[in-house]
Design a protein around this motif. Structure first.
Motif, PDB file in Angstrom:
ATOM      1  N   SER A 153      44.383  41.917  66.696  1.00 31.61           N
ATOM      2  CA  SER A 153      44.362  42.969  65.606  1.00 31.61           C
ATOM      3  C   SER A 153      44.624  42.713  64.301  1.00 31.61           C
ATOM      4  N   GLY A 154      45.873  41.801  64.196  1.00 29.85           N
ATOM      5  CA  GLY A 154      46.364  41.563  63.003  1.00 29.85           C
ATOM      6  C   GLY A 154      45.601  40.295  62.315  1.00 29.85           C
ATOM      7  N   VAL A 155      44.644  39.835  63.044  1.00 33.55           N
ATOM      8  CA  VAL A 155      44.023  38.669  62.390  1.00 33.55           C
ATOM      9  C   VAL A 155      43.242  39.159  61.280  1.00 33.55           C
ATOM     10  N   ALA A 156      42.391  40.378  61.586  1.00 35.52           N
ATOM     11  CA  ALA A 156      41.591  40.997  60.750  1.00 35.52           C
ATOM     12  C   ALA A 156      42.331  41.395  59.320  1.00 35.52           C
ATOM     13  N   SER A 157      43.335  42.055  59.493  1.00 35.44           N
ATOM     14  CA  SER A 157      44.163  42.533  58.483  1.00 35.44           C
ATOM     15  C   SER A 157      44.469  41.069  57.552  1.00 35.44           C
ATOM     16  N   ALA A 158      44.953  40.096  58.010  1.00 31.32           N
ATOM     17  CA  ALA A 158      45.292  38.801  57.377  1.00 31.32           C
ATOM     18  C   ALA A 158      44.212  38.288  56.690  1.00 31.32           C
ATOM     19  N   VAL A 159      43.137  38.206  57.503  1.00 30.61           N
ATOM     20  CA  VAL A 159      42.026  37.762  56.832  1.00 30.61           C
ATOM     21  C   VAL A 159      41.397  38.480  55.529  1.00 30.61           C
ATOM     22  N   SER A 160      41.655  39.759  55.842  1.00 31.65           N
ATOM     23  CA  SER A 160      41.426  40.622  54.685  1.00 31.65           C
ATOM     24  C   SER A 160      42.402  40.444  53.417  1.00 31.65           C
ATOM     25  N   ILE A 161      43.517  40.346  53.557  1.00 30.48           N
ATOM     26  CA  ILE A 161      44.293  39.989  52.669  1.00 30.48           C
ATOM     27  C   ILE A 161      44.110  38.778  51.783  1.00 30.48           C
ATOM     28  N   LEU A 162      43.950  37.684  52.873  1.00 30.08           N
ATOM     29  CA  LEU A 162      43.535  36.517  52.217  1.00 30.08           C
ATOM     30  C   LEU A 162      42.329  36.338  51.385  1.00 30.08           C
ATOM     31  N   SER A 163      41.138  37.094  51.898  1.00 29.72           N
ATOM     32  CA  SER A 163      40.018  37.155  51.136  1.00 29.72           C
ATOM     33  C   SER A 163      40.145  37.967  49.978  1.00 29.72           C
ATOM     34  N   ASN A 164      40.907  38.971  50.004  1.00 27.39           N
ATOM     35  CA  ASN A 164      41.297  39.687  48.528  1.00 27.39           C
ATOM     36  C   ASN A 164      41.999  38.817  47.645  1.00 27.39           C
ATOM     37  N   LEU A 165      42.941  38.207  48.224  1.00 29.83           N
ATOM     38  CA  LEU A 165      43.628  37.359  47.274  1.00 29.83           C
ATOM     39  C   LEU A 165      43.066  36.059  46.580  1.00 29.83           C
ATOM     40  N   PHE A 166      41.862  35.535  47.584  1.00 29.54           N
ATOM     41  CA  PHE A 166      41.091  34.578  47.146  1.00 29.54           C
ATOM     42  C   PHE A 166      40.013  35.038  46.336  1.00 29.54           C
ATOM     43  N   LEU A 167      39.459  36.204  46.316  1.00 24.31           N
ATOM     44  CA  LEU A 167      38.496  36.864  45.408  1.00 24.31           C
ATOM     45  C   LEU A 167      39.341  37.291  44.252  1.00 24.31           C
ATOM     46  N   GLY A 168      40.531  37.706  44.294  1.00 18.03           N
ATOM     47  CA  GLY A 168      41.180  38.043  43.190  1.00 18.03           C
ATOM     48  C   GLY A 168      41.543  36.896  42.276  1.00 18.03           C
ATOM     49  N   ILE A 169      41.873  35.550  42.906  1.00 17.41           N
ATOM     50  CA  ILE A 169      41.825  34.351  41.921  1.00 17.41           C
ATOM     51  C   ILE A 169      40.803  34.272  41.256  1.00 17.41           C
ATOM     52  N   VAL A 170      39.830  34.191  42.188  1.00 21.26           N
ATOM     53  CA  VAL A 170      38.272  34.061  41.304  1.00 21.26           C
ATOM     54  C   VAL A 170      38.240  34.705  40.337  1.00 21.26           C
ATOM     55  N   SER A 171      38.198  36.246  40.547  1.00 21.11           N
ATOM     56  CA  SER A 171      38.238  37.321  39.545  1.00 21.11           C
ATOM     57  C   SER A 171      39.230  37.063  38.296  1.00 21.11           C
ATOM     58  N   ALA A 172      40.397  36.716  38.527  1.00 23.93           N
ATOM     59  CA  ALA A 172      41.264  36.237  37.541  1.00 23.93           C
ATOM     60  C   ALA A 172      40.755  35.290  36.544  1.00 23.93           C
ATOM     61  N   ILE A 173      40.055  34.162  37.036  1.00 17.12           N
ATOM     62  CA  ILE A 173      39.247  33.156  36.224  1.00 17.12           C
ATOM     63  C   ILE A 173      38.424  33.696  35.246  1.00 17.12           C
ATOM     64  N   TYR A 174      37.308  34.523  35.931  1.00 18.29           N
ATOM     65  CA  TYR A 174      36.540  34.917  35.286  1.00 18.29           C
ATOM     66  C   TYR A 174      36.969  36.040  34.008  1.00 18.29           C
ATOM     67  N   ILE A 175      38.100  36.575  34.509  1.00 22.81           N
ATOM     68  CA  ILE A 175      38.805  37.624  33.407  1.00 22.81           C
ATOM     69  C   ILE A 175      39.355  36.891  32.360  1.00 22.81           C
ATOM     70  N   LEU A 176      40.070  35.890  32.687  1.00 25.01           N
ATOM     71  CA  LEU A 176      40.582  34.866  31.634  1.00 25.01           C
ATOM     72  C   LEU A 176      39.588  34.257  30.788  1.00 25.01           C
ATOM     73  N   GLY A 177      38.530  34.138  31.294  1.00 23.13           N
ATOM     74  CA  GLY A 177      37.389  33.315  30.544  1.00 23.13           C
ATOM     75  C   GLY A 177      36.622  34.107  29.884  1.00 23.13           C
ATOM     76  N   PHE A 178      36.361  35.407  30.159  1.00 25.67           N
ATOM     77  CA  PHE A 178      35.783  36.410  29.302  1.00 25.67           C
ATOM     78  C   PHE A 178      36.813  37.301  28.589  1.00 25.67           C
ATOM     79  N   ARG A 179      38.171  37.098  28.483  1.00 25.93           N
ATOM     80  CA  ARG A 179      38.926  38.166  27.941  1.00 25.93           C
ATOM     81  C   ARG A 179      38.754  38.382  26.543  1.00 25.93           C
ATOM     82  N   LYS A 180      38.429  37.440  25.749  1.00 26.47           N
ATOM     83  CA  LYS A 180      37.959  37.859  24.225  1.00 26.47           C
ATOM     84  C   LYS A 180      36.694  38.586  24.119  1.00 26.47           C
ATOM     85  N   THR A 181      35.735  38.583  24.955  1.00 31.24           N
ATOM     86  CA  THR A 181      34.348  39.016  24.999  1.00 31.24           C
ATOM     87  C   THR A 181      34.808  40.552  25.650  1.00 31.24           C
ATOM     88  N   PHE A 182      35.436  40.820  26.590  1.00 26.43           N
ATOM     89  CA  PHE A 182      35.800  41.993  27.081  1.00 26.43           C
ATOM     90  C   PHE A 182      36.547  42.799  26.028  1.00 26.43           C
TER      91      PHE A 182
END
Length: 393
Positions: free
Chosen positions: A179-208
């Motif tokens: 049951s904890g695997v799903a929670s761990a996968v959710s945390i890791l997926s949010n962290l991975f997607l968060g890093i990807v989002s951070a890359i886009y946010i840093l790339g478009f920070r001046k546009t934003f």
């Protein structure tokens, strides 16, 4: 006709804003549970973007500095500076991952060994500490009985606690791994997607930033937009300066604590330094929060070394409070020590640990807004009393 349309746009926006605020107030008063459930569901969906925004905001100063350096370097060599933005983001991520990897490789194994050693030595250390106290108590039977009861209680209750509480919880944890695997996968997926989002946010920070500025001017007009932008710049300086400054200051304090403890041969140098460094992030109370458990931990092993550690840490905190901290942080918040204490107690009491961390910069922004409103009000009344403002008809 065009002028008439332009005159109606602010009125339409004001009516829309009033209607939205009315609906929000209605739901806050009569349907708060449903509204809060909807907000939690939305925050769950937006979790990767929130994580990415936090990561991007923390890495933004480093990214800006690297981009400025790379731009100057490429221009000196007669090359196009268009690649500076992408290279600065890549270098920032590499540096962040390198720092995390170094901490994991160098600190975590030693930290785990120290924790295991502490757990093994607690019963014997308590007995040694009680024996040391009994030597100084002498013939005082009342104090001797209290010390003996304390030692016997810890010696018997600690193994029972490990057997009756820790081990069953570990078994439950092992049984609930699926049951904890799903929670761990959710945390890791949010962290991975968060890093990807951070890359886009840093790339478009001046546009934003340009889009937000344009939206601000279109809604509030030039006068109020400049006021809002000035306040946002102050908030950015307060938050980025305070957070990055506290992190750098705490890292240096943790390293100095570890080096000093190793030179003085005080036990549990890495474990205590991590405690001192992490708690030092909290302003005002942080050094004392880290000092108490560290002192007690060393006291169980060596009372003499615990006194040396206490003196050393007090000297280190004086150096940090009077020299290191002011040079790194300066006065980015513009608050006096009284208002810093007020902000910590208020936001810490309301929002817990998160309030302790961000309460000072949040209160600094509120304080700056109120200060400007008060100054404008005083200037207005002085001008009115001097007759520089004509009375309204």
């Amino acid at each position: 006709m065009k002028k008439l349309k332009n005159d109606y746009i602010p009125l339409m926006l004001a009516l829309f804003g009033a209607a939205a605020l009315t609906l929000l107030l209605y739901y806050l008063l009569f349907h708060f549970g449903k509204l809060w459930s909807g907000v939690r569901a939305l925050m769950k969906v937006w979790a990767p973007f929130v994580v990415g925004g936090v990561i991007a905001y923390i890495l933004k100063p480093t990214c800006n500095a690297l981009e400025e350096w790379l731009t100057g370097l490429l221009q000196k060599r007669g090359k196009s500076a268009k690649a500076a933005g992408g290279l600065s983001i890549a270098l920032t991520l590499v540096l962040a991952l390198a720092v995390i990897a170094i901490l994991l490789i160098l600190v975590v194994p030693t930290l785990l060994d120290s924790i295991r050693s502490v757990l093994r030595l607690i019963p014997s250390s308590v007995q040694q500490f009680s024996d040391w106290l009994l030597l100084y108590v002498g013939d005082n039977e009342t104090l001797s009985n209290y010390i003996t009861q304390f030692s016997d209680g810890v010696s018997t209750s600690l193994p029972e606690w490990l057997i009756s509480t820790v081990l069953p919880n570990l078994e439950t944890l092992a049984g609930g791994v699926s049951s904890g695997v799903a929670s761990a996968v959710s945390i890791l997926s949010n962290l991975f997607l968060g890093i990807v989002s951070a890359i886009y946010i840093l790339g478009f920070r001046k546009t934003f930033a340009r889009q937000a500025k344009k939206l601000n001017y279109s809604v509030f007009g030039q006068k109020w937009s400049e006021i809002i932008l000035r306040e946002f710049r102050f908030a950015d300086r307060a938050f980025s300066g305070f957070i990055s400054g506290r992190l750098i200051d705490s890292l240096i304090v943790g390293i100095l604590c570890c080096v000093g403890m190793l030179l003085l041969r005080i036990p549990y140098a890495v474990l205590v330094s991590v405690i001192v460094g992490v708690t030092n992030i909290i302003p005002f109370f942080g050094p004392y929060i880290g000092m108490i458990p560290s002192f007690l931990l060393i006291l169980m092993v060596s009372p003499f070394k615990s006194i040396i550690f206490l003196v050393f840490l007090l000297i280190l905190q004086q150096f940090d409070g009077n020299y290191l901290g002011p040079r790194i942080l300066g006065n980015v918040t513009g608050l006096s020590s009284f208002w810093v204490l007020f902000a910590i107690l208020t936001f810490g009491g309301l929002f817990g640990f998160g309030g302790l961390l961000v309460g000072v910069p949040v209160f600094a922004v509120i304080y700056d807004i109120l200060r400007q409103l008060v100054n404008k009000g005083v200037s207005y009344h002085r001008a009115k009393e001097a007759g520089n403002i004509p009375p309204k008809k």
